[in-house]
Design a protein around this motif. Structure first.
Motif, mmCIF file in Angstrom:
data_model
loop_
_atom_site.group_PDB
_atom_site.id
_atom_site.type_symbol
_atom_site.label_atom_id
_atom_site.label_comp_id
_atom_site.label_asym_id
_atom_site.label_seq_id
_atom_site.Cartn_x
_atom_site.Cartn_y
_atom_site.Cartn_z
ATOM 1 N N LEU A 117 36.962 30.924 40.910
ATOM 2 C CA LEU A 117 37.896 31.740 40.146
ATOM 3 C C LEU A 117 37.753 31.371 38.680
ATOM 4 O O LEU A 117 37.812 30.191 38.335
ATOM 5 C CB LEU A 117 39.340 31.503 40.607
ATOM 6 N N THR A 137 34.870 40.173 41.905
ATOM 7 C CA THR A 137 36.043 41.029 41.727
ATOM 8 C C THR A 137 36.860 40.554 40.539
ATOM 9 O O THR A 137 37.061 39.358 40.366
ATOM 10 C CB THR A 137 36.914 41.002 42.990
ATOM 11 N N SER A 138 37.325 41.501 39.733
ATOM 12 C CA SER A 138 38.130 41.162 38.565
ATOM 13 C C SER A 138 39.534 41.733 38.685
ATOM 14 O O SER A 138 39.739 42.778 39.308
ATOM 15 C CB SER A 138 37.477 41.704 37.289
ATOM 16 N N ASN A 139 40.467 40.999 38.065
ATOM 17 C CA ASN A 139 41.854 41.439 37.983
ATOM 18 C C ASN A 139 42.344 41.016 36.606
ATOM 19 O O ASN A 139 42.815 39.903 36.417
ATOM 20 C CB ASN A 139 42.673 40.788 39.104
ATOM 21 N N LEU A 174 38.865 38.598 48.548
ATOM 22 C CA LEU A 174 37.418 38.825 48.607
ATOM 23 C C LEU A 174 37.004 38.999 50.058
ATOM 24 O O LEU A 174 37.269 38.134 50.895
ATOM 25 C CB LEU A 174 36.676 37.629 47.999
ATOM 26 N N ILE A 201 43.700 37.668 44.009
ATOM 27 C CA ILE A 201 42.459 38.380 44.338
ATOM 28 C C ILE A 201 42.114 38.099 45.790
ATOM 29 O O ILE A 201 42.241 36.968 46.253
ATOM 30 C CB ILE A 201 41.294 37.930 43.421
ATOM 31 N N THR A 236 38.532 36.617 37.239
ATOM 32 C CA THR A 236 37.343 37.052 37.966
ATOM 33 C C THR A 236 37.097 36.066 39.091
ATOM 34 O O THR A 236 37.132 34.848 38.881
ATOM 35 C CB THR A 236 36.104 37.080 37.049
ATOM 36 N N TRP A 260 42.624 34.106 46.640
ATOM 37 C CA TRP A 260 43.106 33.240 45.555
ATOM 38 C C TRP A 260 44.565 33.595 45.282
ATOM 39 O O TRP A 260 44.898 34.765 45.056
ATOM 40 C CB TRP A 260 42.266 33.407 44.298
#
Lengths: 111, 115
Positions: free
Chosen positions: A74, A56-58, A49, A47, A62, A34
């Motif tokens: 996303l 996964t989070s940032n 994957l 992000i 997420t 993303w």
């Protein structure tokens, strides 16, 4: 050719709202990415994957890699004005490691 | 890390003129990519290099487009002669420290307008 279907094409939201966008493919891909593009700048990776089912989070972002390896979403929680921009999904082709890009989701925050 | 550096940021030229776009990738990255972005077509890969060698130029629209990478720290994309339909934002991106599938890092692009 192979394509990614990214939706929605654009979103008008109020500041503070949560945002969700997704990307689907008819083929299996093993790496989903993303990116966000701010006006006048190049896309920046948000992000990456690498594992089916991975979440996964940032920060407030997420992203999940679908268990079928044919989709990803996303989410952005509690949107703020600097979240405006175009969000792109992309996948990596195993054959040559090149990227296939979605058409982008344009996020606009209502004043 | 200075990031990918592109120049110029904006270029306005007349149809028929030669245009040269420049890119300095991130130091240590061994892959370099040239993309074109338009409203109609989105992001299109034009050409990419690995270790300074052109690997796939199938995205280059016509013979009017050419790209070179004389060394690991510099690449050019040339359009000669330019046409109005070449107007777009051209991005350079680099990736990798020895691996193919490390994510791309983009420059801020060159906005080309051909009148």
């Amino acid at each position: 050719g192979q394509q990614l279907n990214q939706s929605p094409q654009s979103m008008f939201i109020q500041e503070g709202e949560d945002v969700s966008m997704n990307c689907t493919s008819s083929s299996i891909f093993n790496t989903w990415l993303w990116y966000k593009q701010d006006p006048g700048e190049g896309p920046v990776l948000l992000i990456a994957l690498y594992k089916a089912g991975e979440l996964t989070s940032n920060g407030r972002l997420t992203a999940q890699f679908g268990i079928t390896r044919k989709d990803s979403f996303l989410n952005i929680s509690a949107s703020i004005p600097s979240d405006v921009g175009i969000y792109f999904c992309a996948v990596v082709m195993d054959s040559n490691y090149q990227l296939i890009w979605g058409a982008g989701t344009k996020l606009i925050i209502k004043p | 890390d200075a990031g990918v550096i592109q120049s110029p940021r904006h270029e306005v030229t007349e149809m028929g003129q030669e245009v040269t776009l420049r890119c300095k990738p991130i130091s240590g990255h061994n892959s370099l990519f040239w993309y074109r972005q338009t409203m109609m077509r989105g992001l299109e890969l034009l050409i990419y290099f690995n270790n300074n060698v052109p690997i796939d130029d199938s995205g280059m629209p016509e013979d009017r487009f050419s790209a070179k990478m004389p060394n690991a720290s510099f690449s050019t994309l040339k359009i000669q002669p330019s046409e109005p339909r070449d107007s777009a934002v051209y991005f350079c991106a680099s990736s990798g420290r020895g691996t193919y599938n490390s994510p791309l890092h983009f420059g801020n692009g060159t906005r080309l307008t051909v009148t």
